[in-house]
Design a protein around this motif. Structure first.
Motif: not given
Length: 591
Positions: A3-19, A101-104, A252-255, A289-293
């Motif tokens: 069941r990764p979908v909710y976690e994936l969606s939440v943390f991609l969007l969470w990291s974008l807006f709150f990170g 950020i989705t890809a990262l 969204w663009s760090q290595t 770190s990258t991804p952030v957090n």
């Protein structure tokens, strides 16, 4: 079932807006202040994207639909692309940011969270707020304290006149942006501006300044180096505390290579300018770190682990730290070291308490056994009559509920040993209070939260100096005073014809003078809060200094109530101690 979908969606969007907003205020437990705080920041900054476009009904529909698609692993790539498109279509962010950020984040998040369970109501509670569901997947847990009675508490006394003081330089949240470009747009449609890809501004007031910019921008390297040149001249320093967040907010663009280059560059610049005779004690920030957090506990091995980061830290920080400290850095990014006889430092990896660290959804119970290790260090120091300073990045009141509760409990037990706590992360100038657990009325410790070096967001660059009871028999080792220095960007960038080539970092304020305090003991800081409540002029002075002398909007009524409540709350769920100040449940709930 995976069941990764909710976690994936939440943390991609969470990291974008709150990170990028540097806030770790939790959303657990039903309080809506963290959400309001972020909304206020987005409105104030006019970021050009709106996560509030994601309504509760739409949020649940998206997660339910995608969950069905992910019953087949072969749909993973397709679903990932679809999530990026959802981000674009809802105007949550710039299209490039959404897709990058989705890809990262995709691979790490899915790897970390395939064993966790987060249903649509829980996922949408994270993104939309508690009115859309309940988010409570972290089970409570407790650390074990030794069966040794707590020594009698002796209230601290101010040192005698002429007693030695330790002068400590404190640096936090540098956020160097290697892509910072003078003359670029200071306002853009991405979470971070003033960069090469922000475009060139023709109007002077819209351009990124030479030394930095009052906007959603980080700092050029020349400003960081100018800061280090100035603090080197302002010595001598007894030692330095440095609590992390080196890279910029382009999450969204760090290595990994970029993150390591920035870690190495800033570490070596600090060593170069402060010299080999000044010891620097670092702590790990959430942006290292990258991804952030992304800070997996030590049970995660291979490419997903943090070994790539911790090994480089140990190598670069070796001139400052003994091998025993480097060993625990390699394991979990934390360490303990004797600063001088009678004083020991503990540097915590506060990413193991952060709700944005999605690896904790696998297991959030005392990650890396860090708190149990802390108890062992504290008990040894108590036995030897040592005092302890604790440094870290994220303040403890902003941590996951169980971690924060256990840490608060530890501070209560070892209040006579822990004589200083120093954090960063919020970019603003504040503090959090600890009280006795029995009555919640006796102040016993303070977590000092220093302002950032970076300008992000709408701030002057700054740094902190602490004055601590010095090295002599029976010293309290407690904070006696502190100073905040800033680079006034209005003056530094706007000399006639060209920027000031040698700008001045000036004293913004000294706490003892600004607030009329003889020391900064817990009882003094408690008295200061009460003074803020009773005298609005004192609070407004605090609010001006909170933003390093660059306030964009006033703070009255609900804002003032919330700020004072947060100053009282060094434990995430501890809001009841606000009641003696505000007297009614309605005001208290606004915290």
């Amino acid at each position: 079932m995976k069941r990764p979908v909710y976690e994936l969606s939440v943390f991609l969007l969470w990291s974008l807006f709150f990170g990028p907003l540097c806030s770790s205020y939790p959303l657990e437990g039903g309080t809506d202040v963290p959400q309001l705080r972020v909304v206020e920041e987005l409105d104030r900054l006019k970021l050009g994207f709106g996560w509030r476009n994601l309504s509760c009904t739409l949020c649940k529909a998206i997660f339910a639909s995608v969950d069905i698609a992910l019953l087949s692993d072969s749909n993973m790539e397709r679903v990932s692309q679809a999530l990026g498109e959802v981000c674009v279509r809802l105007h949550l962010a710039n299209p490039d940011v959404c897709r990058d950020i989705t890809a990262l984040f995709r691979a790490d998040v899915i790897r970390a969270l395939q064993e966790s369970f987060l249903w649509p109501t829980e996922a949408c509670a994270v993104l939309v707020g508690p009115s859309c569901g309940h988010f409570d997947i972290y089970a409570p847990w407790n650390v074990s304290l030794p069966q040794i009675p707590k020594p009698p508490v002796k209230p601290p006394s101010p040192p005698k006149p002429g007693s030695p003081r330790s002068r400590i330089l404190f640096l936090t949240d540098i956020h160097w942006d290697a892509e910072y470009a003078e003359g670029s747009f200071a306002e853009c449609n991405k979470p971070l501006c003033c960069r090469n890809d922000s475009g060139r501004a023709s109007l002077r007031h819209a351009r990124a300044g030479y030394w930095g910019t009052y906007s959603k921008c980080d700092l050029p390297l020349r400003t960081v180096e100018n800061l280090l040149e100035n603090v080197a001249k302002s010595g001598p320093w007894d030692w330095v505390y440095w609590t992390g967040d080196i890279p910029a907010h382009n999450v969204w663009s760090q290595t990994r290579n970029q993150q390591l280059n920035e870690l190495v560059t800033i570490t070596r610049l600090i060593h170069k300018h402060l010299g080999r005779n000044v010891t620097v004690y670092p702590a790990v920030g959430n942006h290292e770190s990258t991804p952030v957090n992304s800070f997996p506990p030590p049970f995660v091995h291979g490419n997903h682990s943090s070994r790539w980061l911790y090994e480089t830290m140990a190598k670069e920080w070796a001139p400052w730290l003994p091998e025993e400290a480097l060993e625990t850095i390699r394991r979990g990014g934390f360490y303990s070291v004797e600063v001088e006889p009678g004083l020991r430092l503990v540097s915590l990896n506060m990413n193991f308490c952060a709700r944005e660290n999605y690896w904790l959804m696998v297991n959030s119970t005392d990650p890396a056994d860090q708190l149990q290790w802390l108890i062992h260090i504290l008990q040894e120091s108590e036995n030897k009559r040592e005092k302890i300073h604790i440094i870290g990045h994220i303040p403890p009141g902003l941590c996951l509920s169980s971690w924060s509760w256990n840490y608060y409990h530890i501070v209560n037990r070892y209040e006579s040993t822990i004589t200083g706590q120093f954090f960063g992360h919020t970019h603003t100038d504040e503090f959090q209070m600890f009280y006795d657990e029995e009555t919640l009325t006796r102040p016993l410790s303070v977590a000092f939260i220093a302002p950032s070096v970076t300008t992000f967001v709408n701030l002057n660059p700054g740094y902190r100096v602490y004055y601590v009871d010095g090295n002599y028999p029976d010293s309290s080792r407690m904070v006696l005073d502190h100073e905040t220095f800033i680079l006034n960007l209005t003056l530094a960038n706007n000399r006639p014809l060209k920027p000031d080539p040698s700008p001045s970092w000036t004293l913004l304020y000294r706490a003892s003078e600004a607030y009329g305090l003889s020391t900064l003991f817990p009882s003094d800081m408690e008295a200061l809060i009460k003074h803020m409540v009773n005298d609005d002029r004192v609070f407004q002075r605090f609010w001006y200094l909170f933003y390093k002398g660059h306030v964009s909007k006033p703070c009255t009524d609900t804002c003032k109530t919330s700020v004072i409540c947060l100053l009282h709350s060094a434990r995430y769920d501890l809001l009841t101690q606000c009641s003696p100040l505000h007297g009614d449940t309605h005001k208290k709930s606004m915290c």
